[in-house]
Design an enzyme around this catalytic site. Structure first.
Site, short mmCIF file in Angstrom:
data_model
loop_
_atom_site.label_atom_id
_atom_site.label_comp_id
_atom_site.label_asym_id
_atom_site.label_seq_id
_atom_site.Cartn_x
_atom_site.Cartn_y
_atom_site.Cartn_z
N HIS A 45 42.51 22.89 4.68
CA HIS A 45 43.56 23.81 5.13
C HIS A 45 44.84 23.07 5.50
O HIS A 45 45.94 23.43 5.08
CB HIS A 45 43.04 24.62 6.32
CG HIS A 45 43.91 25.76 6.73
ND1 HIS A 45 44.98 25.62 7.60
CD2 HIS A 45 43.87 27.08 6.41
CE1 HIS A 45 45.54 26.80 7.79
NE2 HIS A 45 44.89 27.71 7.08
N ASP B 235 47.38 21.38 12.44
CA ASP B 235 46.41 21.99 11.53
C ASP B 235 45.11 21.20 11.54
O ASP B 235 44.77 20.57 12.55
CB ASP B 235 47.01 22.08 10.13
CG ASP B 235 46.58 23.36 9.40
OD1 ASP B 235 45.37 23.49 9.14
OD2 ASP B 235 47.44 24.20 9.07
N SER C 247 48.88 31.76 6.52
CA SER C 247 48.84 30.30 6.71
C SER C 247 49.59 29.59 5.60
O SER C 247 50.11 28.49 5.79
CB SER C 247 47.38 29.80 6.70
OG SER C 247 46.74 30.08 7.91
#
Length: 765
Positions: free
Chosen positions: A223, A146, A545
């Site tokens: 994220h 990620d 996600s």
């Protein structure tokens, strides 16, 4: 000097001149990162493998120094190969060298959030669920590919966590604002970053300030911190966002170890970097890999070198690592699901039993309810405005609001949009800058509340929007009052497949059901990079996600309980035990879209993951690498390309089976005409002596016959195969119809979805 000596010198000079000419031409060409894929490694001496890579590259570039300057990565753990900066002519030369499987140009990938674990039955206060049977996932390592990690987050504290597993071979890498001695611990045991592929693609040194990034595993955008803490974050009490969603934040496996592989920079990751991360994760001995990354449709075949997630995940699964991928955020449009290889677990997004009701009080004291994350002060009664269209003028949609719309000043704006509520932040900003006090947005069902958290921005459906519009039109001085949002948890918040979650059928191989399952992915609160709208380092996000790391956390718990289970067995356990009905009411799970309807397998695969049932599925549908190779052959892919992936001289047998015979926990027939006979094999992982009977719910207009329809397992019989004969009574081409096949022994219900479409070729258009 002899004639022979003179001749050899002459030949050497010619060769040298030719080499100089080739090198001069190469210097005139532009370089690009290429991945030289060499398939399975031949031995475990990684230093020798890397040395051999340099030897090969030197043979083309002319020197070891040139090789060292050109090479970006040496892939030497899960497979063999390297990434290097090459011209097109150099890439062609290398592709012709024996031992090189193929040479692949580099390309880009994009990234695809307290209550959710209790909703799934994994409450930390319950002493008898999967969470506590596995000591909170203490001995499992979750790898995350990620955007990096914010190591100071409380979600990565190691309080109460035991020693690092002895099998761990990874490490934490020093970099910009990242000191392994301070930033890693017994929770965050690995933190690496891979940017050489991106830097080469940019054609200049990577300037972290220019891209608002850190040249380290530190997360600049949040994220990766969010997904990692969702999968394996530690317990953090008293988390909320301005009073909303108050509770304890944690991951699915709160005592599992986390290893972050940063491969996404400024929103993009390259194939070379991602493939290197796969290679290192295999070496590091992670148990699960969580990826919230992907390309977009149209999809590439699994053997196509333009999607190297397929390559990396294939080798990871071959090494016993379960790979979990997000399904994509292009829903509710059909055939948009991504990451569809049968060896990965593809996860769509569902809602949870939580909502944020927000009262809208009209000037006539009528109260209507919207949804928002509005935690500001109540507005009091203020003016309500809606811009009517003139004759022959198109309607004024929310997204068209601009700074020039000064008529909004001092008022709350009512507007309509045909979208699902995404990407309206510019409109809200324009309204507020023009003096507006807030917005009421009538839209399709939305799961994008988090984009407008804190703002007086309230979503309503078209019916309520029309009621507000009728009030506006019938009053000379319409007023409205917006009340701050509250948090609701409970049975009156039904389960939906989120509108944004990408849907099947699978556009690449329609006989392979995708997504496999859904998991919570709407308005998920988890750790985040400080600032950027993150209240005390926590923020709401929505997307597949967020769903994928939920499944990664569950997989970690299952791997802890069943360390000998294969990736296929784990996927089977998740699919065959999933919920298809709301956990409170027993009503069918719904699918958001233009018209909300009952969800089907193309929305949620097997259903909503049920961790506690998955720990004891009774039977599993097993698959191994040879089965996946057989699948590739059955798809009719070029055998040379398959050999490239598998690194075998010959992968496909003379006679291939049907794709539909792949032993998946689902049956999907995209073009049924004549009767079809399929084979499935189940492996008993429950009581040694047990008996199962088949319960068939055929799709409408379809006949399903199972033989045998009764299975008897014993100490000597652990696997049993059965045939499924499917035929249609339809006389015309139909849409897909759905049913199920369930094996039950009275305690277990091993359910697989059936998806069948009758097709008559002369009627297809």
């Amino acid at each position: 000097m002899s004639f022979l000596s003179t001749y050899l010198i002459f030949i050497a000079l010619i060769f040298a001149n030719v080499t100089d000419i080739l090198l001069t031409r190469a210097n005139l060409e532009t370089t690009q990162v290429h991945i030289v894929y060499m398939g399975e490694k031949q031995h475990d001496d990684v230093e020798l493998i890397t040395s051999n890579h340099h030897d090969l590259l030197s043979s083309v570039l002319g020197s070891r120094g040139a090789s060292a300057e050109s090479m970006i990565y040496s892939y030497r753990h899960g497979f063999s190969g390297f990434a290097a900066k090459l011209t097109e002519s150099q890439a062609r030369s290398i592709s012709e060298i024996p031992g090189v499987v193929q040479v692949i140009p580099n390309h880009f990938y994009k990234v695809q959030t307290t209550r959710s674990w209790a909703y799934l039955g994994l409450s930390s206060s319950s002493p008898s669920n999967l969470l506590h049977e596995t000591k909170l996932g203490e001995d499992v390592i979750i790898g995350v590919l990620d955007t990096g990690v914010w190591p100071e987050s409380k979600s990565f504290n190691d309080e109460g966590i035991g020693p690092i597993p002895s099998r761990w071979k990874g490490f934490c890498q020093k970099g910009e604002r990242f000191d392994p001695a301070k930033n890693c611990n017994k929770k965050l045991i690995g933190a690496r970053f891979f940017f050489d592929g991106l830097q080469a693609a940019l054609g200049e040194p990577f300037n972290s300030s220019k891209y608002n990034e850190y040249l380290s595993a530190r997360d600049a955008v949040g994220h990766g911190t969010h997904t990692a803490s969702t999968a394996g974050g530690s317990f953090v009490h008293n988390v909320c966002v301005r009073g909303l969603a108050y509770g304890t934040a944690r991951g699915g496996a709160p005592h599992a170890r986390l290893a972050m592989y940063k491969v996404v920079w400024n929103g993009l990751g390259t194939a070379a970097d991602i493939l290197k991360a796969f290679d290192e994760a295999i070496h590091d001995r992670v148990d699960v890999l969580s990826l919230s990354l992907g390309l977009t449709i149209p999809l590439y075949p699994e053997i196509d070198n333009r999607d190297l997630i397929y390559y990396g995940s294939f080798h990871a699964v071959a090494n016993g690592i379960t790979v979990v991928c997000s399904a994509g955020n292009s829903g509710p449009v059909a055939q948009t699901v991504l990451n569809v290889a049968p060896w990965v677990i593809t996860v769509g997004a569902s809602t949870i039993d939580r909502s944020f009701p927000t009262p809208i009080i009209l000037g006539n004291n009528k109260t209507l309810m919207g949804q928002a994350m509005f935690f500001g002060k109540n507005t009091g009664f203020v003016g309500l405005i809606y811009k009517e269209r003139a004759v022959f003028e198109l309607p004024h949609r929310c997204e068209s609001l601009s700074l020039n719309d000064t008529w909004v000043a001092g008022k709350v704006v009512l507007c309509f949009t045909l979208t699902y509520g995404q990407a309206l932040s510019p409109a809200l900003s324009n309204v507020l800058m023009a003096g507006g006090l807030g917005m009421i947005v009538a839209s399709n069902p939305t799961r994008y509340l988090f984009e407008y958290a804190g703002m007086p921005f309230i979503f309503v459906n078209y019916n309520i929007g029309t009621q507000i519009l009728d009030y506006f039109r019938s009053n000379r001085d319409p007023k409205v009052r917006l009340i701050a949002s509250k948090t609701y948890i409970g049975k009156h918040a039904p389960t939906y497949v989120a509108s944004f979650s990408s849907r099947g059928p699978n556009s690449l191989s329609p006989a392979i059901l995708k997504p496999d399952v859904v998991a919570p992915g709407a308005d998920i609160l988890a750790a985040y990079t400080p600032g950027q709208g993150a209240e005390n380092g926590y923020k709401f996000l929505s997307g597949t996600s967020m769903a994928a790391p939920h499944v990664s956390g569950i997989v970690a718990l299952l791997k802890s309980l069943h360390p000998d289970w294969s990736p296929a067995a784990i996927k089977s356990a998740l699919v065959t035990t999933a919920w298809t009905a709301d956990t409170y009411s027993g009503e069918p799970i719904l699918a958001e879209g233009d018209i909300t309807r009952i969800a089907d397998p193309f929305d949620f695969g097997g259903g909503l993951v049920n961790p506690n049932r998955a720990r004891d599925p009774g039977l599993v549908y097993e698959l191994g690498i040879e089965d996946y190779i057989q699948y590739l052959c059955s798809m009719g892919y070029d055998e040379i390309a398959i050999n490239h992936l598998t690194q075998k001289a010959k992968s496909c047998p003379r006679m291939t089976t049907s794709v539909m015979d792949l032993n998946l926990p689902s049956i999907t027939i995209p073009n049924l005409n004549n009767p079809v006979n399929l084979t499935r094999t189940v492996t008993n992982v429950g009581a040694i002596s047990s008996e199962y009977k088949a319960i068939i719910k055929p799709p409408p207009g379809v006949s399903v016959v199972v033989k045998p329809d009764y299975l008897i397992f014993s100490p000597k019989i652990k696997k049993i195969s059965f045939t499924v004969t499917i035929s249609t009574t339809h006389q015309v081409t139909t849409k897909y119809y759905f049913g199920s096949l369930t094996w039950t022994d009275g305690l277990h219900k091993v359910r697989i979805p059936l998806s069948v479409r009758s097709e008559f070729s002369e009627l297809v258009w």
